[in-house]
Design an enzyme around this catalytic site. Structure first.
Site, short mmCIF file in Angstrom:
data_model
loop_
_atom_site.label_atom_id
_atom_site.label_comp_id
_atom_site.label_asym_id
_atom_site.label_seq_id
_atom_site.Cartn_x
_atom_site.Cartn_y
_atom_site.Cartn_z
N ARG A 53 -1.12 7.12 4.63
CA ARG A 53 -1.04 5.67 4.33
C ARG A 53 -2.41 5.03 4.15
NH1 ARG A 53 2.74 7.87 3.81
NH2 ARG A 53 4.77 7.61 4.76
N SER A 86 7.32 -0.83 6.98
CA SER A 86 6.74 -0.44 8.27
C SER A 86 5.50 -1.29 8.55
CB SER A 86 6.36 1.04 8.26
OG SER A 86 7.54 1.81 8.23
N GLU A 146 -0.21 -1.32 9.28
CA GLU A 146 -0.08 -0.65 7.98
C GLU A 146 0.03 -1.71 6.89
OE1 GLU A 146 2.70 2.65 7.77
OE2 GLU A 146 3.25 2.11 5.71
C1 FAD Z 1 12.03 -2.39 2.76
C2 FAD Z 1 10.71 -1.67 2.61
C3 FAD Z 1 10.65 -0.30 2.80
C4 FAD Z 1 9.43 0.40 2.68
N1 FAD Z 1 9.42 1.75 2.86
C5 FAD Z 1 8.28 2.43 2.68
C6 FAD Z 1 8.25 3.86 2.82
O1 FAD Z 1 9.24 4.51 3.09
N2 FAD Z 1 7.06 4.49 2.62
C7 FAD Z 1 5.91 3.82 2.29
O2 FAD Z 1 4.87 4.44 2.10
N3 FAD Z 1 5.92 2.46 2.16
C8 FAD Z 1 7.05 1.76 2.34
N4 FAD Z 1 7.05 0.40 2.22
C9 FAD Z 1 5.78 -0.31 1.96
C10 FAD Z 1 5.45 -0.50 0.49
O3 FAD Z 1 6.60 -0.45 -0.32
C11 FAD Z 1 4.42 0.51 0.00
O4 FAD Z 1 3.21 0.44 0.72
C12 FAD Z 1 4.11 0.34 -1.49
O5 FAD Z 1 3.35 1.45 -1.93
C13 FAD Z 1 3.37 -0.96 -1.80
O6 FAD Z 1 3.37 -1.14 -3.20
P1 FAD Z 1 3.17 -2.57 -3.85
O7 FAD Z 1 3.08 -2.38 -5.30
O8 FAD Z 1 4.20 -3.50 -3.35
O9 FAD Z 1 1.74 -2.96 -3.27
P2 FAD Z 1 1.34 -4.30 -2.53
O10 FAD Z 1 2.15 -4.45 -1.30
O11 FAD Z 1 1.33 -5.43 -3.48
O12 FAD Z 1 -0.17 -3.95 -2.10
C14 FAD Z 1 -0.42 -2.98 -1.12
C15 FAD Z 1 -1.88 -2.58 -1.21
O13 FAD Z 1 -2.09 -1.89 -2.44
C16 FAD Z 1 -3.10 -2.55 -3.20
N5 FAD Z 1 -2.74 -2.43 -4.61
C17 FAD Z 1 -1.60 -2.85 -5.22
N6 FAD Z 1 -1.65 -2.57 -6.53
C18 FAD Z 1 -2.86 -1.97 -6.75
C19 FAD Z 1 -3.52 -1.48 -7.91
N7 FAD Z 1 -2.96 -1.54 -9.13
N8 FAD Z 1 -4.75 -0.93 -7.76
C20 FAD Z 1 -5.36 -0.86 -6.54
N9 FAD Z 1 -4.78 -1.32 -5.42
C21 FAD Z 1 -3.54 -1.87 -5.52
C22 FAD Z 1 -3.13 -3.98 -2.71
O14 FAD Z 1 -4.40 -4.59 -2.92
C23 FAD Z 1 -2.84 -3.78 -1.23
O15 FAD Z 1 -4.01 -3.41 -0.55
C24 FAD Z 1 8.26 -0.31 2.35
C25 FAD Z 1 8.32 -1.69 2.13
C26 FAD Z 1 9.53 -2.37 2.26
C27 FAD Z 1 9.56 -3.85 2.02
#
Ligand code: FAD
Length: 314
Positions: free
Chosen positions: A179, A228, A298
């Site tokens: 992560r 998480s 996280e």
């Molecule tokens: C119901 C639920 C279940 C989840 N289950 C999991 C799971 O099983 N496993 C898991 O790993 N995560 C899980 N997550 C967390 C989340 O979905 C992940 O961390 C996901 O990868 C975040 O993606 P995002 O596009 O929403 O990024 P964001 O939440 O918008 O951003 C997260 C981070 O990534 C950075 N970021 C976003 N886009 C870019 C880009 N293009 N370039 C560089 N940096 C960037 C942001 O600056 C920030 O630091 C869950 C979340 C929810 C709400």
């Protein structure tokens, strides 16, 4: 009809005019899973990679730039985010398949990438169906689910840095660990290449369904949450530590620790970001007291608290 108010001295007036969409004081809460948080001082949705690069090259060096995906792992504080917030729009969501590799724009949803790979008979990307984010977020967070993580499938990325320079980097240069990633904080990933192996589409589809069922059974997937909250400490499960510290169902303002999965915080409808953050800190305190373990957030917290919350609420 009255004229629009004259605005002076806003950051947006110091920024280049991109081809994409740019807005001042743009609400961020509707763009997040938690549905909380203040506005972006400036929200920028680039038209394409070239637009992103030339815009960033022209943004004054003292202006912070933050990228967000679909904010499924973000807590935006109530005072909003200073500087420019970049959100990659659908133009960055293209997905192309070539043999066993999938090239996905950073705004492509993980689930869409999993489904595209499945239809093309590429196995090994099913885990993405368990992560409700974008490919950019998956790379930054090294997102993972059900035994696999992004690093297991990632080949390379393209990114644009704060000065507008384009980088192509292989997996080995990104420093992905649990992560976490160690590539420069100012890199905005614009696309990624992922690799799988040949598989039967029907069998892959079954695994995707199984992952989605397992998620629905164990997580509050329809709630306003950020997934998480804390990373699992080495050899331990964060949810078990939280449970043992008696925090399941604990509430603060409109925020509650999920009864279903106690490493998830829920906005029950009226929570502020301050409620959620204070609840998270209270959970950390109780876990520290009960087991001596220091939980690491996280969820990424970005932006500023409101002035009245800045002293911190317990
Ligand atoms: C119901 C639920 C279940 C989840 N289950 C999991 C799971 O099983 N496993 C898991 O790993 N995560 C899980 N997550 C967390 C989340 O979905 C992940 O961390 C996901 O990868 C975040 O993606 P995002 O596009 O929403 O990024 P964001 O939440 O918008 O951003 C997260 C981070 O990534 C950075 N970021 C976003 N886009 C870019 C880009 N293009 N370039 C560089 N940096 C960037 C942001 O600056 C920030 O630091 C869950 C979340 C929810 C709400």
């Amino acid at each position: 009809m009255s004229a629009a108010p004259v605005r002076t001295g806003h950051l947006i007036d110091r920024l280049p005019r991109p081809r994409g969409r740019i807005a001042a004081d743009a609400p961020l809460a509707p763009l997040t899973w938690f549905r909380v948080g203040g506005p972006a001082e400036v929200l920028f949705r680039p038209a394409d990679e070239e637009d992103l690069a030339s815009f960033l090259a022209g943004v004054p060096a003292d202006v912070p730039v933050t990228v967000v995906g679909v904010a499924s792992n973000l807590l935006v504080r109530d005072g909003g985010v200073r500087g420019v917030v970049v959100r990659l729009p659908g133009a960055f969501g293209a997905i192309a398949v070539d043999g066993g590799t999938v090239t996905a724009g950073a705004a492509a949803l993980d689930l869409t990438v999993a489904r595209t790979a499945q239809e093309a008979g590429i196995a090994g990307l099913e885990f993405l169906a368990g992560i409700p984010g974008t490919i950019g977020g998956a790379v930054r967070m090294n997102g993972g689910a059900y035994g696999r993580e992004t690093a297991d499938a990632l080949v390379s990325v393209v990114a644009v840095d704060r000065a507008g320079r384009r980088h192509e980097a292989p997996l080995a240069a990104l420093g992905l660990s649990y992560r976490h990633s160690a590539f420069p904080a100012d890199w905005i990933v614009t696309s990624a290449v992922l690799r799988g192996e040949p598989g039967a589409p029907a069998a892959i589809a079954e695994r995707i369904e199984a992952i989605q069922q397992a998620r629905a059974d164990s997580q509050p997937v329809r709630a306003r949450t950020g997934g998480s909250t804390f990373a699992n400490p080495d050899g331990m499960k964060a949810w078990e530590l939280i449970d043992r510290a008696g925090c399941r169902g604990l509430a603060h303002g409109g925020a509650r620790v999920s009864e279903k999965h106690c490493n998830f915080l829920i906005n029950e409808g009226t929570a502020t970001a301050a409620d959620l953050e204070a609840l998270g800190e209270e959970v950390r305190r109780r876990v520290r007291e009960a087991s001596g373990v220091e939980l690491r957030w996280e969820i990424k917290r970005i932006g500023e608290p409101l002035a009245e919350d800045a002293g911190g609420r317990a």
